[in-house]
Design a protein around this motif. Structure first.
Motif, mmCIF file in Angstrom:
data_model
loop_
_atom_site.group_PDB
_atom_site.id
_atom_site.type_symbol
_atom_site.label_atom_id
_atom_site.label_comp_id
_atom_site.label_asym_id
_atom_site.label_seq_id
_atom_site.Cartn_x
_atom_site.Cartn_y
_atom_site.Cartn_z
ATOM 1 N N LEU A 41 0.827 -1.203 0.000
ATOM 2 C CA LEU A 41 0.000 0.000 0.000
ATOM 3 C C LEU A 41 0.867 1.260 0.000
ATOM 4 N N ASN A 42 2.015 1.182 0.672
ATOM 5 C CA ASN A 42 2.931 2.329 0.664
ATOM 6 C C ASN A 42 3.498 2.555 -0.738
ATOM 7 N N GLU A 43 3.809 1.457 -1.450
ATOM 8 C CA GLU A 43 4.295 1.584 -2.824
ATOM 9 C C GLU A 43 3.243 2.260 -3.700
ATOM 10 N N ALA A 44 2.003 1.833 -3.555
ATOM 11 C CA ALA A 44 0.925 2.435 -4.339
ATOM 12 C C ALA A 44 0.749 3.910 -3.978
ATOM 13 N N LEU A 45 0.878 4.235 -2.701
ATOM 14 C CA LEU A 45 0.736 5.619 -2.268
ATOM 15 C C LEU A 45 1.872 6.481 -2.811
ATOM 16 N N ASN A 46 3.109 5.973 -2.745
ATOM 17 C CA ASN A 46 4.245 6.689 -3.332
ATOM 18 C C ASN A 46 3.980 7.002 -4.806
ATOM 19 N N LYS A 80 -0.261 5.387 -14.872
ATOM 20 C CA LYS A 80 -1.259 5.698 -13.851
ATOM 21 C C LYS A 80 -1.758 4.421 -13.169
ATOM 22 N N ILE A 81 -1.938 4.491 -11.871
ATOM 23 C CA ILE A 81 -2.531 3.374 -11.132
ATOM 24 C C ILE A 81 -4.030 3.313 -11.435
ATOM 25 N N LYS A 82 -4.481 2.116 -11.795
ATOM 26 C CA LYS A 82 -5.910 1.924 -12.079
ATOM 27 C C LYS A 82 -6.666 1.408 -10.863
ATOM 28 N N SER A 83 -6.025 0.498 -10.141
ATOM 29 C CA SER A 83 -6.708 -0.080 -8.984
ATOM 30 C C SER A 83 -5.714 -0.870 -8.132
ATOM 31 N N ILE A 84 -6.154 -1.181 -6.931
ATOM 32 C CA ILE A 84 -5.436 -2.108 -6.045
ATOM 33 C C ILE A 84 -6.413 -3.236 -5.751
ATOM 34 N N GLU A 85 -6.012 -4.455 -6.060
ATOM 35 C CA GLU A 85 -6.936 -5.580 -5.999
ATOM 36 C C GLU A 85 -6.318 -6.770 -5.267
ATOM 37 N N VAL A 86 -7.150 -7.776 -5.024
ATOM 38 C CA VAL A 86 -6.670 -9.069 -4.533
ATOM 39 C C VAL A 86 -6.912 -10.078 -5.647
ATOM 40 N N VAL A 87 -5.827 -10.701 -6.127
ATOM 41 C CA VAL A 87 -5.888 -11.655 -7.232
ATOM 42 C C VAL A 87 -5.467 -13.027 -6.708
ATOM 43 N N ASP A 88 -6.383 -13.978 -6.729
ATOM 44 C CA ASP A 88 -6.103 -15.328 -6.214
ATOM 45 C C ASP A 88 -5.512 -15.277 -4.809
ATOM 46 N N GLY A 89 -6.065 -14.411 -3.987
ATOM 47 C CA GLY A 89 -5.622 -14.313 -2.600
ATOM 48 C C GLY A 89 -4.358 -13.503 -2.400
ATOM 49 N N LYS A 90 -3.864 -12.862 -3.454
ATOM 50 C CA LYS A 90 -2.631 -12.068 -3.358
ATOM 51 C C LYS A 90 -2.930 -10.613 -3.728
ATOM 52 N N TRP A 91 -2.300 -9.695 -3.021
ATOM 53 C CA TRP A 91 -2.474 -8.285 -3.324
ATOM 54 C C TRP A 91 -1.799 -7.941 -4.651
ATOM 55 N N ALA A 92 -2.439 -7.038 -5.380
ATOM 56 C CA ALA A 92 -1.910 -6.647 -6.690
ATOM 57 C C ALA A 92 -2.160 -5.164 -6.935
ATOM 58 N N ILE A 93 -1.210 -4.540 -7.632
ATOM 59 C CA ILE A 93 -1.368 -3.156 -8.090
ATOM 60 C C ILE A 93 -1.545 -3.205 -9.605
ATOM 61 N N VAL A 94 -2.612 -2.567 -10.095
ATOM 62 C CA VAL A 94 -2.907 -2.553 -11.531
ATOM 63 C C VAL A 94 -2.622 -1.157 -12.075
ATOM 64 N N LEU A 95 -1.772 -1.086 -13.107
ATOM 65 C CA LEU A 95 -1.384 0.187 -13.697
ATOM 66 C C LEU A 95 -1.599 0.170 -15.199
ATOM 67 N N PRO A 150 5.985 16.763 -1.276
ATOM 68 C CA PRO A 150 6.170 16.946 0.164
ATOM 69 C C PRO A 150 5.676 15.807 1.049
ATOM 70 N N MET A 151 4.737 14.991 0.577
ATOM 71 C CA MET A 151 4.166 13.953 1.435
ATOM 72 C C MET A 151 4.978 12.658 1.443
ATOM 73 N N LEU A 152 6.011 12.565 0.617
ATOM 74 C CA LEU A 152 6.833 11.353 0.612
ATOM 75 C C LEU A 152 7.675 11.259 1.882
ATOM 76 N N ASN A 153 8.071 10.033 2.229
ATOM 77 C CA ASN A 153 8.976 9.832 3.358
ATOM 78 C C ASN A 153 10.315 10.500 3.074
ATOM 79 N N LYS A 154 11.019 10.846 4.126
ATOM 80 C CA LYS A 154 12.315 11.509 3.985
ATOM 81 C C LYS A 154 13.417 10.473 3.736
ATOM 82 N N LEU A 155 14.260 10.777 2.762
ATOM 83 C CA LEU A 155 15.355 9.878 2.398
ATOM 84 C C LEU A 155 16.282 9.616 3.579
ATOM 85 N N LYS A 156 16.602 10.652 4.343
ATOM 86 C CA LYS A 156 17.516 10.475 5.481
ATOM 87 C C LYS A 156 16.953 9.513 6.523
#
Length: 249
Positions: free
Chosen positions: A36-41, A54-69, A108-114
């Motif tokens: 979810l953090n990857e999708a948010l980034n 562009k991200i189209k959706s975040i789904e569960v495919v065969d019991g596994k999380w998936a990001i659709v772009l 600005p909303m991304l985590n800080k590299l340091k």
């Protein structure tokens, strides 16, 4: 996922093409929070004017999380460099120009590299003295808020048939010092066995950005230590050779 074509596979994830979509399916044991953090980034980077799928959706495919772009049709810059070695300088210039464009953005909303690197150094299999020196060096580096890709290399740039470049894989995106991201790209060229290209890249970037090579080099031990946490055995010895904080003083 009927008629989906597998285009990339490794232990923790598989990537498929499904029509005009790219589906990144994660292993069942993969951290949901990290997915979810990857999708948010990625979604936050989409809000810039950079060319990213562009991200189209975040789904569960065969019991596994998936990001659709969006699926981006084209060839990676890595493939083009291999097919046309005579154009290496031209492609490298494009690569550096793209990186400069990325680093010119603020998200600005991304985590800080340091913060991320401090955590990686703390987790690295290094003695306490070396970890202390690395933390001290990292703390002394100027604090910036540039968009850093975190894995900027030619495999993550896709060139479409009309020449439009797209930048993919924003899972490691942070905000921080540009030279840290450049040091990582430099090491990635080295890890790919391309020492000459790594040096050519660094000189070109520093010339175009008016950055001292020595300044980027000061980041190399820090970046090498942060990568040590999840490196493969073949990379470990090489990375440890760079984690010598007395170098580049």
């Amino acid at each position: 996922m009927d008629n989906a074509k597998l285009i990339f596979s490794r232990a923790d994830k598989k990537i498929y093409r499904h029509g005009d979509s790219l589906v990144k399916v994660f292993d069942k044991n993969y951290s949901k929070a990290n997915i979810l953090n990857e999708a948010l980034n990625h979604a936050r980077v989409e809000e810039t004017d950079l060319n990213v799928p562009k991200i189209k959706s975040i789904e569960v495919v065969d019991g596994k999380w998936a990001i659709v772009l969006d699926y981006i049709e084209g060839e990676t810059l890595q493939t083009l460099m291999q097919k046309h070695p005579e154009k290496e300088d031209e492609y490298l210039e494009l690569f550096v120009d793209l990186q400069l464009t990325v680093l010119s953005k603020n998200v600005p909303m991304l985590n800080k590299l340091k913060d991320k690197m401090n955590g990686k150094i703390s987790s690295a299999d290094l003695d306490a003295t070396t970890r202390y020196d690395l933390h001290t060096r990292l703390d002394s580096m100027p604090k910036h808020k540039h968009l850093c890709h975190g894995d900027f290399n030619p495999t993550n740039v896709i060139i479409t048939s009309d020449g439009t470049p797209y930048i993919i894989d924003w899972s490691h995106a942070t905000q921080g010092n540009s030279s840290a991201d450049v040091a990582r790209s430099y090491l990635l060229f080295y890890l790919d066995g391309k020492e000459n290209l790594a040096n050519k890249y660094l000189k070109l970037y520093c010339k175009k950005s008016d950055t001292a090579i020595q300044y980027v080099q000061r980041w190399i031990p820090i970046v090498a230590a942060s990568r040590l946490v999840k490196c493969n055995p073949e990379e470990e010895q090489f990375l440890r050779s760079w984690i010598d904080v007395v170098d580049y003083e």
